[in-house]
Motif scaffolding. Structure first.
Motif, PDB file in Angstrom:
ATOM      1  N   GLN A 267       0.907  -1.442   0.015  1.00 43.55           N
ATOM      2  CA  GLN A 267       0.040   0.331   0.087  1.00 43.55           C
ATOM      3  C   GLN A 267       0.724   1.476   0.457  1.00 43.55           C
ATOM      4  O   GLN A 267       0.452   2.245  -0.978  1.00 43.55           O
ATOM      5  CB  GLN A 267      -0.892  -0.041   1.224  1.00 43.55           C
ATOM      6  CG  GLN A 267      -2.270  -1.024   1.041  1.00 43.55           C
ATOM      7  CD  GLN A 267      -3.004  -0.634   2.329  1.00 43.55           C
ATOM      8  OE1 GLN A 267      -2.246  -1.848   3.001  1.00 43.55           O
ATOM      9  NE2 GLN A 267      -4.216  -0.354   2.905  1.00 43.55           N
ATOM     10  N   ARG A 268       2.022   1.452   0.750  1.00 48.88           N
ATOM     11  CA  ARG A 268       3.219   2.507   1.155  1.00 48.88           C
ATOM     12  C   ARG A 268       3.602   3.007   0.030  1.00 48.88           C
ATOM     13  O   ARG A 268       3.385   3.850  -1.295  1.00 48.88           O
ATOM     14  CB  ARG A 268       3.795   2.203   1.748  1.00 48.88           C
ATOM     15  CG  ARG A 268       2.752   2.492   3.684  1.00 48.88           C
ATOM     16  CD  ARG A 268       4.441   2.455   4.589  1.00 48.88           C
ATOM     17  NE  ARG A 268       4.356   0.989   4.220  1.00 48.88           N
ATOM     18  CZ  ARG A 268       5.639   0.565   4.642  1.00 48.88           C
ATOM     19  NH1 ARG A 268       6.680   1.348   4.478  1.00 48.88           N
ATOM     20  NH2 ARG A 268       6.239  -0.566   4.857  1.00 48.88           N
ATOM     21  N   VAL A 269       3.927   1.725  -1.176  1.00 49.04           N
ATOM     22  CA  VAL A 269       4.477   1.842  -2.685  1.00 49.04           C
ATOM     23  C   VAL A 269       3.590   2.234  -3.056  1.00 49.04           C
ATOM     24  O   VAL A 269       4.033   3.401  -4.297  1.00 49.04           O
ATOM     25  CB  VAL A 269       5.312   0.587  -3.285  1.00 49.04           C
ATOM     26  CG1 VAL A 269       5.832   0.598  -4.192  1.00 49.04           C
ATOM     27  CG2 VAL A 269       6.256  -0.313  -2.070  1.00 49.04           C
ATOM     28  N   ALA A 270       2.134   1.440  -3.278  1.00 50.03           N
ATOM     29  CA  ALA A 270       1.745   2.721  -4.571  1.00 50.03           C
ATOM     30  C   ALA A 270       0.622   4.111  -3.656  1.00 50.03           C
ATOM     31  O   ALA A 270       0.611   4.787  -4.627  1.00 50.03           O
ATOM     32  CB  ALA A 270      -0.176   1.380  -4.667  1.00 50.03           C
ATOM     33  N   PHE A 271       0.716   4.400  -2.630  1.00 49.74           N
ATOM     34  CA  PHE A 271       0.933   5.464  -1.986  1.00 49.74           C
ATOM     35  C   PHE A 271       2.136   6.320  -3.050  1.00 49.74           C
ATOM     36  O   PHE A 271       1.611   7.163  -3.715  1.00 49.74           O
ATOM     37  CB  PHE A 271       1.150   5.822  -0.933  1.00 49.74           C
ATOM     38  CG  PHE A 271      -0.259   5.563  -0.017  1.00 49.74           C
ATOM     39  CD1 PHE A 271      -1.964   5.378  -0.350  1.00 49.74           C
ATOM     40  CD2 PHE A 271      -0.783   5.082   0.770  1.00 49.74           C
ATOM     41  CE1 PHE A 271      -2.158   4.730   0.638  1.00 49.74           C
ATOM     42  CE2 PHE A 271      -0.877   4.305   1.925  1.00 49.74           C
ATOM     43  CZ  PHE A 271      -2.384   3.913   1.565  1.00 49.74           C
ATOM     44  N   GLY A 312      -9.071  14.321  -8.232  1.00 47.49           N
ATOM     45  CA  GLY A 312     -10.263  13.090  -8.367  1.00 47.49           C
ATOM     46  C   GLY A 312      -9.385  11.809  -7.866  1.00 47.49           C
ATOM     47  O   GLY A 312     -10.013  10.949  -7.378  1.00 47.49           O
ATOM     48  N   THR A 313      -8.670  11.919  -9.597  1.00 46.56           N
ATOM     49  CA  THR A 313      -8.302  10.272  -9.901  1.00 46.56           C
ATOM     50  C   THR A 313      -7.403   9.609  -8.483  1.00 46.56           C
ATOM     51  O   THR A 313      -6.649   9.229  -8.251  1.00 46.56           O
ATOM     52  CB  THR A 313      -7.582  10.519 -10.781  1.00 46.56           C
ATOM     53  OG1 THR A 313      -8.990  10.197 -11.693  1.00 46.56           O
ATOM     54  CG2 THR A 313      -7.279   9.224 -11.088  1.00 46.56           C
ATOM     55  N   ALA A 314      -6.537  10.529  -7.852  1.00 44.53           N
ATOM     56  CA  ALA A 314      -5.633  10.266  -7.086  1.00 44.53           C
ATOM     57  C   ALA A 314      -6.211   9.795  -5.863  1.00 44.53           C
ATOM     58  O   ALA A 314      -5.480   9.189  -5.251  1.00 44.53           O
ATOM     59  CB  ALA A 314      -4.818  11.528  -7.142  1.00 44.53           C
ATOM     60  N   ALA A 315      -6.903  11.267  -5.478  1.00 47.81           N
ATOM     61  CA  ALA A 315      -7.765  10.865  -3.685  1.00 47.81           C
ATOM     62  C   ALA A 315      -8.333   9.263  -4.558  1.00 47.81           C
ATOM     63  O   ALA A 315      -8.628   8.224  -3.109  1.00 47.81           O
ATOM     64  CB  ALA A 315      -8.843  11.612  -3.890  1.00 47.81           C
ATOM     65  N   THR A 321      -6.605   2.333  -2.804  1.00 48.49           N
ATOM     66  CA  THR A 321      -5.759   1.329  -2.395  1.00 48.49           C
ATOM     67  C   THR A 321      -5.930   1.337  -0.516  1.00 48.49           C
ATOM     68  O   THR A 321      -4.901  -0.160  -0.312  1.00 48.49           O
ATOM     69  CB  THR A 321      -4.140   1.946  -2.445  1.00 48.49           C
ATOM     70  OG1 THR A 321      -4.469   2.456  -3.348  1.00 48.49           O
ATOM     71  CG2 THR A 321      -3.013   1.788  -1.488  1.00 48.49           C
ATOM     72  N   ILE A 322      -6.217   2.332  -0.157  1.00 47.33           N
ATOM     73  CA  ILE A 322      -6.381   1.702   1.727  1.00 47.33           C
ATOM     74  C   ILE A 322      -7.338   0.578   1.910  1.00 47.33           C
ATOM     75  O   ILE A 322      -7.238   0.071   2.718  1.00 47.33           O
ATOM     76  CB  ILE A 322      -6.734   3.174   2.191  1.00 47.33           C
ATOM     77  CG1 ILE A 322      -5.882   4.449   2.165  1.00 47.33           C
ATOM     78  CG2 ILE A 322      -7.632   2.615   4.156  1.00 47.33           C
ATOM     79  CD1 ILE A 322      -6.890   5.619   2.285  1.00 47.33           C
TER      80      ILE A 322
END
Length: 338
Positions: A267-271, A312-315, A321-322
C-alpha cells in the motif's frame, strides 16, 4: 565514500551544520564547495537590491540572482543527498556531482555578470557577447538535464532495501527531470510575436521567452515574478524541479513507524506511485495551462475541471489502495529483491 549522513536521516536532523558539511565534503568536495558558495553569496543580492535598485525586465535586477542562488543551493544539496544512495559506482557518482557543480557555478556566474552589466541573461541576443552568454547558459541547462537523467538511471538500477523509499527517490528525480525539460520550451525558438517581427524585417534582441501570449516583464506574482496577465512556463518548471524534494519527503513520511503499522508495504509503495504520478501530472497540466497563454493566477473553468479530475483520480486511487485487503502486498513493485 561515506553515506552515513544520508542513510540515517533521523540522526542528521539533530546533527550540527558543521558535521553535515564535513560529511558532505568527504563525499564530494566540488559540489560541497558550490553549495557553500551559493549560501555565502545569498546576502549579496539582498544588499544589491538596496544599494543598486536597477530595474531589468520590470523587476529589481537583483531579484533573479537571489532566486537562482536559493534554487542552486537547494538543488545542489538535494542532488548530493540522492547521490549517496548509489553504491559501487564511485567514478560515475563523482563525475556526475562534479559536472553538476561546475554547471551550477557557471549558470550563477553568468546571471550575476549580466545583472552587473544592467541587462538580461536569458533570451538576450542583442549583441554577440550577450548571445554567447545565452548560448553558454543553454549548454549549461542541457548538461544539467543530462546529469539529472543519469542520476535517475543510476537510482533505477540501484538495489535498495526499502521499496517505498527507493521509488520515492526515483520518481522524485524523474519529476525534476520533467521540470527541467520544461525550460527547453522557453528556448525552443522565437515566439510567434518574435517570428512576426523577424518576418517583417526587424532584427531580434531576444529569442524565446518565459511568458506565453504576453511580453516578459509585465505584472507578476510577488518575488516569483510569474505573469498574472498571460501564461508563464516558469510555474511548471519550478513545480516539476522541486519534485526532487517533495516526492522523497512523501516516501520518507511513509517509512515512519506509525505509517508502517497502519499500512502494508504494498500500500505504501502504491501511495508513492500515486503521489509521484499526480505530481508529474500537475506539472504537465501547468505546462498546458501556460502554453494556452493563461496565467497560473487566473485559471479558467476548463483548467479547473482538468485539475479536479487529476486530483479526484488521485484521491480515488488512494481510497482504493487503503481499502485493499491483505493481499495488497502483491502491489509491491518488483525489482528490489530480484
Amino acid at each position: 565514500m561515506s553515506t552515513h549522513f544520508i542513510t540515517q536521516p533521523d540522526r542528521t536532523l539533530f546533527a550540527g551544520p558543521m558535521n553535515l558539511v564535513r560529511q558532505a565534503w568527504s563525499f564530494n568536495k566540488v559540489l560541497t564547495i558550490a553549495i557553500l558558495v551559493f549560501i555565502v553569496l545569498l546576502p549579496l543580492p539582498l544588499i544589491g537590491m538596496i544599494l543598486d535598485p536597477k530595474i531589468i525586465t520590470g523587476v529589481n535586477g537583483w531579484n533573479k540572482p537571489l532566486k537562482f542562488l536559493i534554487s542552486a543551493a537547494v538543488y545542489g544539496a538535494t542532488f548530493l543527498w540522492l547521490l549517496t544512495y548509489i553504491k559501487g559506482r564511485r567514478r560515475w557518482v563523482q563525475t556526475v556531482a562534479n559536472v553538476t557543480a561546475v554547471v551550477l557555478l557557471i549558470e550563477i556566474g553568468l546571471i550575476v555578470l549580466q545583472v552587473v552589466r544592467n541587462t538580461t541573461s536569458h533570451f538576450n541576443v542583442s549583441t554577440p557577447f550577450d548571445a554567447a552568454v545565452f548560448n553558454v547558459m543553454g549548454a549549461a541547462i542541457t548538461t544539467l538535464a543530462v546529469m539529472n537523467l543519469v542520476l535517475a538511471i543510476l537510482l533505477l538500477v540501484q538495489r535498495m532495501d526499502d521499496p517505498v523509499l527507493a521509488w520515492g527517490l526515483r520518481l522524485g528525480v524523474l519529476a525534476s527531470f520533467v521540470g527541467i525539460a520544461v525550460a527547453f520550451l522557453m528556448t525552443a525558438g522565437p515566439t510567434p510575436e518574435q517570428m512576426a517581427a523577424l518576418e517583417a524585417g526587424a532584427s531580434l534582441t531576444t529569442v524565446g521567452a518565459h511568458s506565453v501570449g504576453v511580453a516578459d516583464g509585465g505584472t507578476g506574482l510577488p518575488f516569483l515574478g510569474w505573469s498574472t496577465q498571460g501564461g508563464d512556463l516558469r510555474a511548471p518548471h519550478f513545480v516539476g524541479l522541486h519534485g526532487m524534494q517533495v516526492i522523497p519527503l512523501l516516501a520518507w513520511w511513509l517509512t515512519r513507524p506509525a505509517m508502517q503499522r497502519r499500512y502494508r508495504q504494498g500500500q505504501r509503495v502504491a501511495f508513492v506511485w500515486i503521489g509521484g504520478l499526480t505530481y508529474m501530472g500537475a506539472t504537465a497540466l501547468l505546462t498546458w495551462q501556460a502554453l494556452r497563454g493563461q496565467s497560473v493566477a487566473a485559471p479558467d473553468t476548463l483548467t479547473m475541471i482538468v485539475f479536479c479530475m487529476l486530483f479526484g483520480t488521485a484521491a480515488l486511487a488512494t481510497t482504493i489502495t487503503i481499502l485493499l485487503p491483505a493481499q495488497s502486498d502483491r502491489l509491491t513493485v518488483t525489482g528490489e529483491a530480484s
